[in-house]
Design a protein around this motif. Structure first.
Motif, PDB file in Angstrom:
ATOM      1  N   UNK A  21       0.429  -1.196  -0.477  1.00 46.22           N
ATOM      2  CA  UNK A  21      -0.050  -0.085  -0.397  1.00 46.22           C
ATOM      3  C   UNK A  21       1.136   1.154   0.022  1.00 46.22           C
ATOM      4  N   UNK A  22       1.825   1.279  -0.870  1.00 41.15           N
ATOM      5  CA  UNK A  22       2.916   2.731  -0.922  1.00 41.15           C
ATOM      6  C   UNK A  22       1.531   4.162  -1.226  1.00 41.15           C
ATOM      7  N   UNK A  23       0.542   3.910  -1.581  1.00 39.85           N
ATOM      8  CA  UNK A  23      -0.352   5.131  -2.514  1.00 39.85           C
ATOM      9  C   UNK A  23      -1.528   4.679  -2.113  1.00 39.85           C
ATOM     10  N   UNK A  24      -3.154   5.845  -1.919  1.00 41.12           N
ATOM     11  CA  UNK A  24      -4.528   5.287  -2.057  1.00 41.12           C
ATOM     12  C   UNK A  24      -4.497   4.184  -3.844  1.00 41.12           C
ATOM     13  N   UNK A  25      -3.948   4.401  -4.157  1.00 40.40           N
ATOM     14  CA  UNK A  25      -4.528   3.453  -5.355  1.00 40.40           C
ATOM     15  C   UNK A  25      -4.617   2.127  -5.384  1.00 40.40           C
ATOM     16  N   UNK A  26      -3.359   2.262  -4.543  1.00 41.40           N
ATOM     17  CA  UNK A  26      -3.055   0.427  -4.786  1.00 41.40           C
ATOM     18  C   UNK A  26      -3.347  -0.230  -3.172  1.00 41.40           C
ATOM     19  N   UNK A  27      -4.288   0.515  -2.275  1.00 41.47           N
ATOM     20  CA  UNK A  27      -5.055  -0.114  -1.148  1.00 41.47           C
ATOM     21  C   UNK A  27      -6.405  -0.204  -1.908  1.00 41.47           C
ATOM     22  N   UNK A  47     -14.785   7.662  -4.227  1.00 46.07           N
ATOM     23  CA  UNK A  47     -13.297   8.051  -3.219  1.00 46.07           C
ATOM     24  C   UNK A  47     -13.651   9.202  -3.127  1.00 46.07           C
ATOM     25  N   UNK A  48     -13.004   9.966  -2.119  1.00 45.35           N
ATOM     26  CA  UNK A  48     -12.656  11.326  -2.256  1.00 45.35           C
ATOM     27  C   UNK A  48     -11.678  11.462  -1.551  1.00 45.35           C
ATOM     28  N   UNK A  49     -11.327  13.498  -2.639  1.00 44.22           N
ATOM     29  CA  UNK A  49     -10.080  13.865  -2.279  1.00 44.22           C
ATOM     30  C   UNK A  49      -8.963  12.774  -2.993  1.00 44.22           C
ATOM     31  N   UNK A  55     -11.825   5.762   0.866  1.00 45.60           N
ATOM     32  CA  UNK A  55     -11.969   5.233   0.049  1.00 45.60           C
ATOM     33  C   UNK A  55     -13.090   3.787   0.137  1.00 45.60           C
ATOM     34  N   UNK A  56     -14.124   3.613  -0.781  1.00 42.24           N
ATOM     35  CA  UNK A  56     -14.923   2.704  -0.029  1.00 42.24           C
ATOM     36  C   UNK A  56     -15.505   2.077  -1.498  1.00 42.24           C
ATOM     37  N   UNK A 143     -18.889  -4.482   2.305  1.00 44.62           N
ATOM     38  CA  UNK A 143     -18.468  -2.892   2.450  1.00 44.62           C
ATOM     39  C   UNK A 143     -16.974  -2.858   3.072  1.00 44.62           C
ATOM     40  N   UNK A 144     -16.065  -2.207   2.654  1.00 43.99           N
ATOM     41  CA  UNK A 144     -14.669  -1.596   2.672  1.00 43.99           C
ATOM     42  C   UNK A 144     -14.883  -0.385   2.223  1.00 43.99           C
ATOM     43  N   UNK A 145     -14.780   0.958   3.621  1.00 44.85           N
ATOM     44  CA  UNK A 145     -14.395   1.895   4.001  1.00 44.85           C
ATOM     45  C   UNK A 145     -13.078   2.206   4.570  1.00 44.85           C
ATOM     46  N   UNK A 146     -11.895   3.061   3.550  1.00 46.79           N
ATOM     47  CA  UNK A 146     -10.723   3.012   4.412  1.00 46.79           C
ATOM     48  C   UNK A 146     -11.024   4.779   4.685  1.00 46.79           C
ATOM     49  N   UNK A 147     -10.112   5.177   5.710  1.00 45.32           N
ATOM     50  CA  UNK A 147     -10.024   6.257   5.968  1.00 45.32           C
ATOM     51  C   UNK A 147      -8.973   7.666   6.204  1.00 45.32           C
ATOM     52  N   UNK A 148      -8.220   8.182   6.050  1.00 42.08           N
ATOM     53  CA  UNK A 148      -6.926   9.490   6.763  1.00 42.08           C
ATOM     54  C   UNK A 148      -5.158   8.127   6.672  1.00 42.08           C
TER      55      UNK A 148
END
Length: 602
Positions: A21-27, A47-49, A55-56, A143-148
């Motif tokens: 997970x080096x960046x949001x796209x990888x996650x 996704x947001x920002x 990321x959801x 449903x998976x949500x990744x924040x911060x």
């Protein structure tokens, strides 16, 4: 001496996150792959920002029980390897590192409900610490949500790019995975804006064209080839439909998006003599082969693969692409340039203009309102000052004859004339065809040389009067020594001459004036990159292309109508005649409806 100790679990997860997970796209990639592997028919991504804030990913897959959810958040726990036969893996994600790695560097909310289950369950992990574990209301699925993301790892957070750059990477991930699975419906939203909405059950070529570019459907050829256990499908753009960068080449192995140098080199080899060096093909290729023939576990993010028989795979792709293009390569990218078409304008009615002041004395006494007294091109014997105001005509034509009954069988039509001694104008049953005579004949000559076996004659060996010693590093010499027999069939006879040198005894006849040292260095580099000495063959193709260019009809040469028609008929019979040896179109067609629109008839 420092004492050896076990690393704590949270530090192990953060180290693993650095690989996966080096960046949001990888996650995002890991979460979408899990949704695909769950058997989902619909996947919604939000996704947001650019993924930095949220990321959801929601799916309607098989779902998980509370116990399975807890186990899924442990390292190296997976349902995708029923036994230890990792070479038989058929799923996308299987290492069991994604969820615990993401949870160690972000706030992860995992909600799931299995089909047939009455209640769902929610589990929240904030940077490795359990924050919530209890029931939740949601439909069957996950449903998976990744924040911060990296919120408590500032050293990693500061190396992320801007929200716009991260969004571009996330968008590319969604495009690639959606392209690989046309049987699944995808929606993708960024903030309040919907980016993609793809229906399930689309044909593969339709899904590819909708994601890459809609005009690819009209400027590409479908691919569906088998060779033994391997199958190659997809959509390949015509050589004349190309881009200045290679970011529109999508490659998949067993449904897995990959970025593989061998596959990229195979694509470059297939288009070698049809594209300029600074242009790149647009395509999406799907290679399917038995799982034991490819190793997908050579990279933590699973973006690279290793083939058991790399040479066979590369040869299959090169020959398969060329075979597919041979069925559609008489076409070219047919959309006329918009800027050029915009210059077609109707001529407004207006009175004949008076002559320039400097020419008033020459034409004094004429009535400029009288058409009979206006300046006309009378003959070549009187050209006087008319040369200053009327350019010589650039077009030539012979008396038109009616279209013959078999004209409908001629896609490029019947020649009607020549413009600027460069372009042939032909009338087809459904429009107007304009042909670049030099570009077209250049391709025809090249194909004639190949068909006549010119490639073999060019590749014949030319013995050197004095064998030349070429010094290279030892690994390069080892690679060349392994390829001695293949190189000999191309006319290059070499042998080992000590640990760090090769002895060149002959070179291909067409490359007789080349520098043997640079030639061997290039081939050694190509062997290092691809494992196959195809660069020499590409060099010979370039020699053939140069010969064809010098032997073709030049721009500026006047052709008779008979010669024009002969050229058109040969183009219709010749493979790859839709583009010249440099990737430019050899002809374009203006439909009759478009011609009528130019004159306001529609």
């Amino acid at each position: 001496m420092p004492q050896i100790r076990r690393l704590p679990e949270n530090l192990v997860n953060r180290i693993a996150a650095g690989e996966v997970v080096e960046r949001p796209a990888a996650a995002l990639k890991e979460l979408i792959e899990n949704a695909i592997d769950s058997g989902a028919s619909r996947i919604a991504i939000r996704i947001a920002e650019g993924g930095l804030a949220r990321i959801e990913v929601s799916d309607d897959g098989c779902g998980m029980t509370p116990d399975e959810m807890a186990l899924a958040l442990e390292r190296h726990a997976t349902s995708k390897l029923p036994d230890e036969a990792i070479e038989q893996v058929a799923t996308l994600g299987f290492r069991g590192e994604a969820l615990p790695s993401i949870a160690s560097v972000a706030r992860l909310t995992l909600e799931s409900r299995p089909h047939g289950g009455e209640n769902g369950w929610r589990r929240v992990i904030d940077h490795g610490e359990l924050r919530e574990d209890g029931p939740a209301a949601l439909p069957p699925g996950t449903r998976v949500r990744v924040e911060n993301l990296f919120g408590k790892v500032p050293a990693r957070r500061k190396f992320l790019r801007t929200a716009r750059s991260e969004y571009g990477a996330c968008h590319e991930v969604v495009r690639r995975l959606a392209m690989a699975r046309p049987d699944i419906a995808f929606t993708f939203e960024h903030g309040d804006r919907r980016i993609l909405s793809l229906q399930a059950g689309q044909p593969l070529d339709q899904r590819v064209a909708e994601i890459v570019a809609r005009e690819l459907a009209d400027n590409g050829v479908a691919i569906d080839l088998d060779r033994g256990p391997m199958r190659l499908t997809g959509l390949a753009g015509l050589p004349t439909y190309n881009r200045g960068v290679a970011d529109h080449q999508y490659l998949f192995v067993n449904g897995r998006p990959v970025k593989d140098r061998l596959l990229t080199g195979a694509v470059r080899g297939a288009y070698a003599d049809m594209l300029a060096r600074d242009r790149h093909a647009v395509l999406a290729l799907f290679l399917d082969l038995p799982p034991e023939e490819v190793d997908v576990n050579v990279h933590p993010a699973k973006t690279e693969v290793r083939f058991r028989d790399a040479a066979f795979v590369r040869g299959f792709i090169v020959s398969g692409l060329r075979q597919a293009l041979a069925t559609g390569d008489k076409r070219s990218a047919q959309t006329p340039d918009a800027g050029a078409m915009a210059r077609w304008q109707t001529e407004p009615e207006r009175a004949a203009p008076a002559p320039a002041a400097a020419l008033q004395s020459i034409f004094s006494g004429r009535d400029w309102a009288d058409p009979q007294s206006s300046v006309r091109e009378a003959s070549e014997t009187w050209r006087g000052y008319e040369r200053e105001v009327v350019a010589a005509p650039q077009g030539r034509a012979e008396e038109a004859t009616p279209l013959s009954e078999d004209a409908a069988e001629y896609p490029l039509g019947i020649a009607r004339g020549q413009v600027a001694n460069t372009y042939i104008v032909a009338e087809a049953a459904d429009g107007l065809v304009i042909v670049d005579q030099h570009a077209a004949h250049e391709r025809l000559v090249l194909e004639r040389l190949r068909a006549a076996g010119a490639g073999d004659s060019v590749a014949r060996a030319q013995a050197l009067l004095i064998p030349e010693v070429v010094e290279l590093d030892e690994p390069a010499c080892d690679r060349l020594e392994d390829a001695v027999e293949k190189l000999a069939t191309l006319g290059l006879a070499i042998e080992r001459f000590g640990p760090g040198a090769m002895l060149v005894r002959s070179v291909p006849h067409a490359l007789g004036k080349s520098d043997p040292r640079r030639l061997l260095q290039d081939i050694a580099d190509d062997l290092a990159n691809h494992g196959e000495a195809l660069l020499l063959g590409e060099k010979l193709d370039l020699v053939l292309a140069t010969m064809a260019c010098h032997g073709s009809v030049r721009a500026g040469r006047t052709l008779s109508v008979t010669e024009m028609n002969a050229l058109l008929r040969e183009m219709e019979r010749t493979p790859r005649s839709g583009q010249c040896n440099h990737g430019r179109p050899t002809w374009v067609k203006l439909r009759m409806e478009d011609v009528e629109k130019l004159f306001g008839r529609h």
